[in-house]
Design a protein around this motif. Structure first.
Motif, mmCIF file in Angstrom:
data_model
loop_
_atom_site.group_PDB
_atom_site.id
_atom_site.type_symbol
_atom_site.label_atom_id
_atom_site.label_comp_id
_atom_site.label_asym_id
_atom_site.label_seq_id
_atom_site.Cartn_x
_atom_site.Cartn_y
_atom_site.Cartn_z
ATOM 1 N N ALA A 128 19.868 -28.548 -12.589
ATOM 2 C CA ALA A 128 19.645 -29.072 -13.875
ATOM 3 C C ALA A 128 18.135 -28.983 -14.115
ATOM 4 C CB ALA A 128 19.876 -30.480 -13.897
ATOM 5 N N ALA A 129 17.370 -28.819 -13.070
ATOM 6 C CA ALA A 129 15.948 -28.670 -13.166
ATOM 7 C C ALA A 129 15.236 -28.593 -11.974
ATOM 8 C CB ALA A 129 15.136 -29.956 -14.216
ATOM 9 N N VAL A 130 14.017 -27.906 -11.908
ATOM 10 C CA VAL A 130 13.098 -27.845 -10.761
ATOM 11 C C VAL A 130 11.849 -28.684 -10.900
ATOM 12 C CG1 VAL A 130 11.708 -26.253 -9.240
ATOM 13 C CG2 VAL A 130 14.296 -25.467 -10.052
ATOM 14 N N LEU A 131 11.399 -29.559 -10.159
ATOM 15 C CA LEU A 131 10.393 -30.358 -10.126
ATOM 16 C C LEU A 131 9.480 -29.735 -8.956
ATOM 17 C CD1 LEU A 131 11.410 -33.974 -10.807
ATOM 18 C CD2 LEU A 131 11.254 -31.926 -12.504
ATOM 19 N N VAL A 132 8.271 -29.604 -9.186
ATOM 20 C CA VAL A 132 7.293 -29.020 -8.205
ATOM 21 C C VAL A 132 6.222 -30.286 -8.008
ATOM 22 C CG1 VAL A 132 5.875 -27.140 -7.511
ATOM 23 C CG2 VAL A 132 7.748 -26.735 -8.828
ATOM 24 N N ASP A 133 6.347 -30.619 -6.742
ATOM 25 C CA ASP A 133 5.254 -31.859 -6.482
ATOM 26 C C ASP A 133 4.056 -31.157 -5.751
ATOM 27 O OD1 ASP A 133 3.737 -33.989 -5.542
ATOM 28 O OD2 ASP A 133 5.611 -34.777 -4.405
ATOM 29 N N LEU A 191 9.172 -28.050 -14.288
ATOM 30 C CA LEU A 191 8.147 -29.079 -14.354
ATOM 31 C C LEU A 191 7.258 -29.296 -13.191
ATOM 32 C CD1 LEU A 191 11.069 -29.973 -15.526
ATOM 33 C CD2 LEU A 191 9.705 -31.222 -17.085
ATOM 34 N N LEU A 192 5.846 -29.276 -13.163
ATOM 35 C CA LEU A 192 5.016 -29.394 -12.386
ATOM 36 C C LEU A 192 4.395 -31.002 -12.606
ATOM 37 C CD1 LEU A 192 2.667 -26.341 -12.370
ATOM 38 C CD2 LEU A 192 4.908 -26.596 -11.250
ATOM 39 N N TYR A 193 4.033 -31.466 -11.488
ATOM 40 C CA TYR A 193 3.887 -32.851 -11.281
ATOM 41 C C TYR A 193 2.928 -33.262 -10.262
ATOM 42 C CZ TYR A 193 6.929 -34.872 -7.840
ATOM 43 O OH TYR A 193 7.801 -35.160 -6.807
ATOM 44 N N GLY A 194 2.032 -34.396 -10.527
ATOM 45 C CA GLY A 194 1.193 -34.963 -9.443
ATOM 46 C C GLY A 194 -0.047 -34.306 -9.011
ATOM 47 N N ALA A 195 -0.581 -33.228 -9.976
ATOM 48 C CA ALA A 195 -1.663 -32.546 -9.503
ATOM 49 C C ALA A 195 -2.829 -33.172 -9.592
ATOM 50 C CB ALA A 195 -1.778 -31.239 -10.544
ATOM 51 N N TYR A 217 -2.838 -22.961 -18.959
ATOM 52 C CA TYR A 217 -1.647 -22.543 -18.802
ATOM 53 C C TYR A 217 -0.625 -23.357 -19.747
ATOM 54 C CZ TYR A 217 -4.373 -19.917 -15.090
ATOM 55 O OH TYR A 217 -5.286 -19.154 -14.658
ATOM 56 N N ARG A 218 -0.922 -24.217 -20.397
ATOM 57 C CA ARG A 218 0.119 -24.910 -20.927
ATOM 58 C C ARG A 218 1.040 -24.427 -21.712
ATOM 59 N NH1 ARG A 218 -4.988 -26.202 -23.198
ATOM 60 N NH2 ARG A 218 -5.049 -25.644 -25.591
ATOM 61 N N SER A 219 1.020 -22.963 -22.311
ATOM 62 C CA SER A 219 2.191 -22.408 -22.956
ATOM 63 C C SER A 219 3.048 -21.795 -21.887
ATOM 64 C CB SER A 219 1.363 -21.109 -23.841
ATOM 65 O OG SER A 219 0.916 -20.404 -23.027
ATOM 66 N N PHE A 220 2.489 -21.793 -20.469
ATOM 67 C CA PHE A 220 3.354 -21.309 -19.528
ATOM 68 C C PHE A 220 4.018 -22.197 -18.734
ATOM 69 C CE2 PHE A 220 0.463 -17.968 -20.436
ATOM 70 C CZ PHE A 220 1.198 -16.852 -20.415
ATOM 71 N N VAL A 221 3.416 -23.473 -18.507
ATOM 72 C CA VAL A 221 3.932 -24.496 -17.579
ATOM 73 C C VAL A 221 4.090 -25.759 -18.407
ATOM 74 C CG1 VAL A 221 2.891 -23.128 -15.590
ATOM 75 C CG2 VAL A 221 1.802 -25.043 -16.713
#
Length: 235
Positions: free
Chosen positions: A43-48, A79-83, A94-98
């Motif tokens: 359904a989605a990939v989250l990248v921690d 979706l990336l999170y926790g940076a 890179y907000r147009s890419f990620v």
């Protein structure tokens, strides 16, 4: 760079947890982990990114590119999170890419709202349950307006369910989703034994060959306590 991949069977979301230094030599590991997760068409990939450190500026472009390519190739939201603040600031370029979320909760909410087309059905290892799996696929394709691929999806789930009933002999889950350009049909069972392609005869051995014939991509994912066999049908 260490990577851990976690699969949530309730939501269909895969989380890739990264930990270590972000350097030129670890980017291959990151690209591979994100790409493999997206290739399953969850359904989605989250990248921690909460345990990722950027020791030298200038290594975020490949990370952003890997996320973008995975999304474009498979049609799956990444979706990336926790940076940390420094990485988050640099990723803003890179907000147009990620898509970058502040927390896991925000990323989960974004994933659920972006991809509502995910269904799961738990079945028992009885011959009659192959028909139940086909009915389940019919419901999903009809509700999502994907009847053009319904016959192929029914064929795939029939063979996957039959393998689970005949060989795994455990309860099994049927998953169907359409996060983007592929309709994904998958079956999870409780047997670690990998499916084998055999020379087909009139009586048997045609299942995997039929699945490969109607699918764009197929694969098997090992998980604790069993496996997931999946097929992707281009929509």
């Amino acid at each position: 760079m260490k990577t851990v991949t976690l699969r949530d069977m309730e939501t269909g979301i895969i989380t890739v947890r990264l930990s270590g230094d972000l350097t030129r030599t670890t980017l291959t590991t990151i690209r591979s982990a994100i790409g493999k997760a997206a290739a399953e068409c969850p359904a989605a990939v989250l990248v921690d990114l909460s345990e990722v450190r950027q020791t030298t500026p200038g290594h975020l472009t490949p990370l952003a590119t890997a996320s973008y390519k995975a999304r474009e190739m498979w049609g799956v939201p990444v979706l990336l999170y926790g940076a940390d603040p420094e990485i988050a600031r640099d990723l803003a370029a890179y907000r147009s890419f990620v898509v970058l979320a502040g927390s896991r909760e925000q990323a989960l909410e974004a994933g659920r709202s972006t991809v509502p087309r995910w269904m799961r059905r738990c079945l028992t290892p009885l011959p009659s349950q192959a028909r139940a799996a086909r009915v389940f696929i019919d419901e999903a394709c009809r509700s999502w307006g994907l009847m053009a691929r319904c016959d192929d999806a029914r064929l795939v789930v029939t063979e996957l369910a039959a393998n689970a009933i005949r060989h795994a002999r455990t309860e099994f889950d049927v998953f169907v989703s359409c996060p983007g350009r592929y309709l994904r049909v998958a079956v999870r069972d409780g047997s670690p034994a990998m499916p084998r392609a055999v020379v087909p005869t009139i009586e048997s051995g045609r299942g995997l060959h039929l699945i490969e014939a109607v699918s764009t991509h197929t694969g098997v994912t090992r998980i604790p306590g069993g496996k997931i066999v999946w097929a992707l049908l281009r929509v």
